[in-house]
Motif scaffolding. Structure first.
Motif, PDB file in Angstrom:
ATOM      1  N   MET A 136     -51.520  20.626 -41.213  1.00 12.73           N
ATOM      2  CA  MET A 136     -51.255  21.690 -42.178  1.00 12.73           C
ATOM      3  C   MET A 136     -52.545  22.286 -42.742  1.00 12.73           C
ATOM      4  N   SER A 137     -53.667  21.705 -42.402  1.00 13.31           N
ATOM      5  CA  SER A 137     -54.942  22.161 -42.953  1.00 13.31           C
ATOM      6  C   SER A 137     -55.221  23.615 -42.582  1.00 13.31           C
ATOM      7  N   GLY A 138     -55.733  24.360 -43.564  1.00 12.12           N
ATOM      8  CA  GLY A 138     -56.144  25.733 -43.303  1.00 12.12           C
ATOM      9  C   GLY A 138     -57.630  25.844 -43.024  1.00 12.12           C
ATOM     10  N   PHE A 139     -58.292  24.697 -42.878  1.00  6.54           N
ATOM     11  CA  PHE A 139     -59.743  24.634 -42.651  1.00  6.54           C
ATOM     12  C   PHE A 139     -59.955  24.022 -41.274  1.00  6.54           C
ATOM     13  N   PHE A 140     -60.384  24.829 -40.300  1.00  7.14           N
ATOM     14  CA  PHE A 140     -60.484  24.319 -38.939  1.00  7.14           C
ATOM     15  C   PHE A 140     -61.506  25.111 -38.141  1.00  7.14           C
ATOM     16  N   ALA A 141     -61.872  24.547 -36.988  1.00  9.34           N
ATOM     17  CA  ALA A 141     -62.869  25.154 -36.107  1.00  9.34           C
ATOM     18  C   ALA A 141     -62.413  25.030 -34.658  1.00  9.34           C
ATOM     19  N   LEU A 142     -62.731  26.025 -33.866  1.00  6.99           N
ATOM     20  CA  LEU A 142     -62.500  25.988 -32.419  1.00  6.99           C
ATOM     21  C   LEU A 142     -63.464  26.955 -31.751  1.00  6.99           C
ATOM     22  N   ARG A 143     -63.574  26.838 -30.447  1.00  4.78           N
ATOM     23  CA  ARG A 143     -64.449  27.742 -29.701  1.00  4.78           C
ATOM     24  C   ARG A 143     -63.746  29.082 -29.474  1.00  4.78           C
ATOM     25  N   LYS A 144     -64.515  30.136 -29.432  1.00  6.41           N
ATOM     26  CA  LYS A 144     -63.953  31.472 -29.175  1.00  6.41           C
ATOM     27  C   LYS A 144     -63.277  31.510 -27.815  1.00  6.41           C
ATOM     28  N   GLU A 145     -63.839  30.822 -26.822  1.00  6.76           N
ATOM     29  CA  GLU A 145     -63.245  30.834 -25.490  1.00  6.76           C
ATOM     30  C   GLU A 145     -61.883  30.150 -25.483  1.00  6.76           C
ATOM     31  N   SER A 146     -61.698  29.129 -26.318  1.00  6.25           N
ATOM     32  CA  SER A 146     -60.389  28.472 -26.420  1.00  6.25           C
ATOM     33  C   SER A 146     -59.375  29.434 -27.029  1.00  6.25           C
ATOM     34  N   PHE A 147     -59.793  30.129 -28.086  1.00  7.76           N
ATOM     35  CA  PHE A 147     -58.902  31.096 -28.726  1.00  7.76           C
ATOM     36  C   PHE A 147     -58.514  32.205 -27.760  1.00  7.76           C
ATOM     37  N   ASP A 148     -59.463  32.674 -26.965  1.00 10.30           N
ATOM     38  CA  ASP A 148     -59.199  33.775 -26.038  1.00 10.30           C
ATOM     39  C   ASP A 148     -58.192  33.382 -24.959  1.00 10.30           C
ATOM     40  N   HIS A 149     -57.993  32.092 -24.733  1.00  4.36           N
ATOM     41  CA  HIS A 149     -57.030  31.632 -23.724  1.00  4.36           C
ATOM     42  C   HIS A 149     -55.663  31.314 -24.333  1.00  4.36           C
ATOM     43  N   ALA A 150     -55.474  31.602 -25.617  1.00  2.41           N
ATOM     44  CA  ALA A 150     -54.184  31.332 -26.263  1.00  2.41           C
ATOM     45  C   ALA A 150     -53.088  32.176 -25.618  1.00  2.41           C
ATOM     46  N   ARG A 151     -51.894  31.585 -25.510  1.00  9.64           N
ATOM     47  CA  ARG A 151     -50.768  32.274 -24.889  1.00  9.64           C
ATOM     48  C   ARG A 151     -49.658  32.521 -25.904  1.00  9.64           C
ATOM     49  N   ASP A 152     -49.103  33.731 -25.888  1.00  8.52           N
ATOM     50  CA  ASP A 152     -47.896  34.057 -26.656  1.00  8.52           C
ATOM     51  C   ASP A 152     -48.040  33.767 -28.149  1.00  8.52           C
ATOM     52  N   LEU A 153     -49.138  34.196 -28.748  1.00  3.94           N
ATOM     53  CA  LEU A 153     -49.303  33.977 -30.184  1.00  3.94           C
ATOM     54  C   LEU A 153     -48.250  34.774 -30.956  1.00  3.94           C
ATOM     55  N   SER A 154     -47.518  34.097 -31.808  1.00  2.00           N
ATOM     56  CA  SER A 154     -46.506  34.759 -32.647  1.00  2.00           C
ATOM     57  C   SER A 154     -46.462  34.060 -33.997  1.00  2.00           C
ATOM     58  N   PRO A 155     -47.577  34.099 -34.752  1.00  2.00           N
ATOM     59  CA  PRO A 155     -47.640  33.343 -36.002  1.00  2.00           C
ATOM     60  C   PRO A 155     -46.742  33.924 -37.076  1.00  2.00           C
ATOM     61  N   VAL A 156     -46.204  33.058 -37.906  1.00  6.74           N
ATOM     62  CA  VAL A 156     -45.453  33.471 -39.083  1.00  6.74           C
ATOM     63  C   VAL A 156     -45.788  32.470 -40.179  1.00  6.74           C
ATOM     64  N   GLY A 157     -45.960  32.955 -41.407  1.00  8.79           N
ATOM     65  CA  GLY A 157     -46.305  32.041 -42.493  1.00  8.79           C
ATOM     66  C   GLY A 157     -47.785  31.758 -42.536  1.00  8.79           C
ATOM     67  N   TYR A 158     -48.127  30.540 -42.944  1.00 13.07           N
ATOM     68  CA  TYR A 158     -49.528  30.248 -43.253  1.00 13.07           C
ATOM     69  C   TYR A 158     -50.101  29.077 -42.466  1.00 13.07           C
ATOM     70  N   LYS A 159     -49.344  28.454 -41.573  1.00 12.33           N
ATOM     71  CA  LYS A 159     -49.844  27.296 -40.839  1.00 12.33           C
ATOM     72  C   LYS A 159     -50.396  27.718 -39.488  1.00 12.33           C
ATOM     73  N   ILE A 160     -51.496  28.451 -39.521  1.00  9.31           N
ATOM     74  CA  ILE A 160     -52.067  29.015 -38.312  1.00  9.31           C
ATOM     75  C   ILE A 160     -52.740  27.954 -37.451  1.00  9.31           C
ATOM     76  N   ALA A 161     -53.257  26.883 -38.053  1.00  8.66           N
ATOM     77  CA  ALA A 161     -53.905  25.836 -37.253  1.00  8.66           C
ATOM     78  C   ALA A 161     -52.912  25.221 -36.275  1.00  8.66           C
ATOM     79  N   LEU A 162     -51.706  24.932 -36.742  1.00  7.11           N
ATOM     80  CA  LEU A 162     -50.684  24.345 -35.875  1.00  7.11           C
ATOM     81  C   LEU A 162     -50.317  25.304 -34.749  1.00  7.11           C
TER      82      LEU A 162
END
Length: 399
Positions: A186-212
């Motif tokens: 549930m933490s809102g404080f997190f880190a990841l590589r840009k290349e990992s983010f760029d490979h994300a599939r079907d992002l459809s966030p709702v609410g505030y738990k973006i790390a999950l």
């Protein structure tokens, strides 16, 4: 400082809790990779100068190349002016015109970020920027995703955090357990590589738990957790409302469907089927109370339950397909149900006559097997024919 490592695929915590010598005293840490810090904001103008001062102190003391991006949902509270007053070229604010919300703001910020390491943190001063070097070094050690965690050894929250806030966080974490074994997803404080983010599939966030969302959609194998002290906000008001809690339930359902797909669809199909039994019996009872004959009552109960099952399955179980012609879907649903009943009868009849030994209980076993076969047939027919899934990405937000 300890860095706790997990693997979400096995969904079990690794037995070893490793201590990295690089992540000891802050003065010995050297971070050379440039980082982008994305801070979603909504009416946080009082906090902006404070968080800037702490990030600047980190940047100057560690000589880290930092890009600080405030993603603002048109607060109209002086946030833009507060960033302009800072007057640093490595700090900017973006006023968003699209869908409001913390999660979409973070996604937009990550897409705009220029550096190879992405950091997300809140603007309310609850997350310590001083922990960022440890998080970056955990990424450098081979981890794919790093959480600033309240719930691993060394992590903590303010004493006045409150029981109900703690309970809310723990229940939310428990609901996420099938998706990740991290202790504080549930933490809102997190880190990841840009290349990992760029490979994300079907992002459809709702609410505030973006790390999950990112742990699941980026298909992360390893999650590390760096302990932090979570401090209550100093200025402004909390954004954790009942609406956001309900959004979390909607979000967790989307992620379950993404990860477990057919199992989740089948579970929802069965729940709707069970509700149909209740609707059938209530309709039958009402018609009999109104003076209808038994045959009329039985037909009415079946008809109403078929309609209710169709509507509920179209709205919830197969919600990705609810933008298509409902009349064609209804005809297909009734046809699949009719064939399912035929499968039910055929399987039960075959088992009772040829496969099961004679005895009083055989007919009941045959009936149960028939019901199960018919239900599976109904599900497969509706899942892959009546409500077949097309244009998955375009329909992701309908789930």
């Amino acid at each position: 400082m300890l860095v706790h490592k997990y693997s979400h695929r096995a969904n079990t915590r690794k037995h070893s809790i490793m201590s990295f010598h690089e992540a000891a005293p802050l003065a010995r840490i050297s971070v050379t990779v440039p980082i982008s810090i994305v801070v979603p904001t909504y009416r946080e103008c009082e906090n902006i100068p404070h968080i800037f001062n702490r990030v600047r102190a980190l940047r100057d003391s560690q000589n880290i190349e930092i890009e600080l991006i405030f993603m603002d949902d048109k607060s109209n509270d002086g946030s833009v002016e507060a960033v302009a007053a800072i007057g640093e070229d490595w700090v900017r604010i973006v006023e968003r015109n699209g869908e409001r919300g913390l999660s979409p703001a973070v996604i937009d910020g990550f897409q705009l970020a220029q550096h190879p390491v992405l950091i997300c943190m809140d603007c309310d001063l609850s997350h310590p920027p001083e922990a960022i070097p440890q998080m970056v070094l955990a990424l450098a050690s081979g981890q794919e995703f790093v959480l600033g965690s309240r719930y691993v050894k060394g992590g903590s929250t303010d004493d006045d955090w409150g029981f109900f806030r703690w309970l809310n966080s723990r229940i939310a974490t428990l609901l996420a357990a099938p998706l990740t074994s991290a202790r504080d997803p549930m933490s809102g404080f997190f880190a990841l590589r840009k290349e990992s983010f760029d490979h994300a599939r079907d992002l459809s966030p709702v609410g505030y738990k973006i790390a999950l969302e990112l742990i699941v959609k980026c298909d992360v194998d390893n999650v590390a957790e760096v302990p932090i002290h979570f401090q209550d906000r100093m200025h402004g008001e909390s954004k954790l409302t009942l609406k956001e809690q309900l959004n979390y339930l909607k979000h967790i359902r989307r992620l379950y469907i993404h990860r477990f797909a057919n199992a989740m669809y089948f579970l929802q199909f069965m729940i709707v089927g069970a509700s149909g039994v209740v609707v059938n019996l209530l309709t039958l009872s009402l018609l009999l109370w109104l003076g209808a004959s038994d045959s009329v009552g039985l037909v009415g109960g079946i008809a109403v339950s078929v309609v209710s099952n169709f509507l509920l399955n179209r709205r919830f179980t197969f919600s990705y397909a609810r933008d298509r012609n409902p009349w064609k879907q209804f005809v297909g649903f009734v046809s699949a149900s009719g064939l399912g009943m035929a499968v039910n009868y055929s399987v039960a009849l075959y088992l009772s006559k040829y496969a099961l030994p004679d005895g009083q209980g055989s007919i009941y076993l045959a009936a149960l097997a028939g019901i199960g076969s018919g239900m599976i047939f109904n599900f497969l027919g509706n899942r892959f024919v009546v409500f077949r899934k097309r244009f998955i990405k375009d329909n992701a937000k309908n789930i």
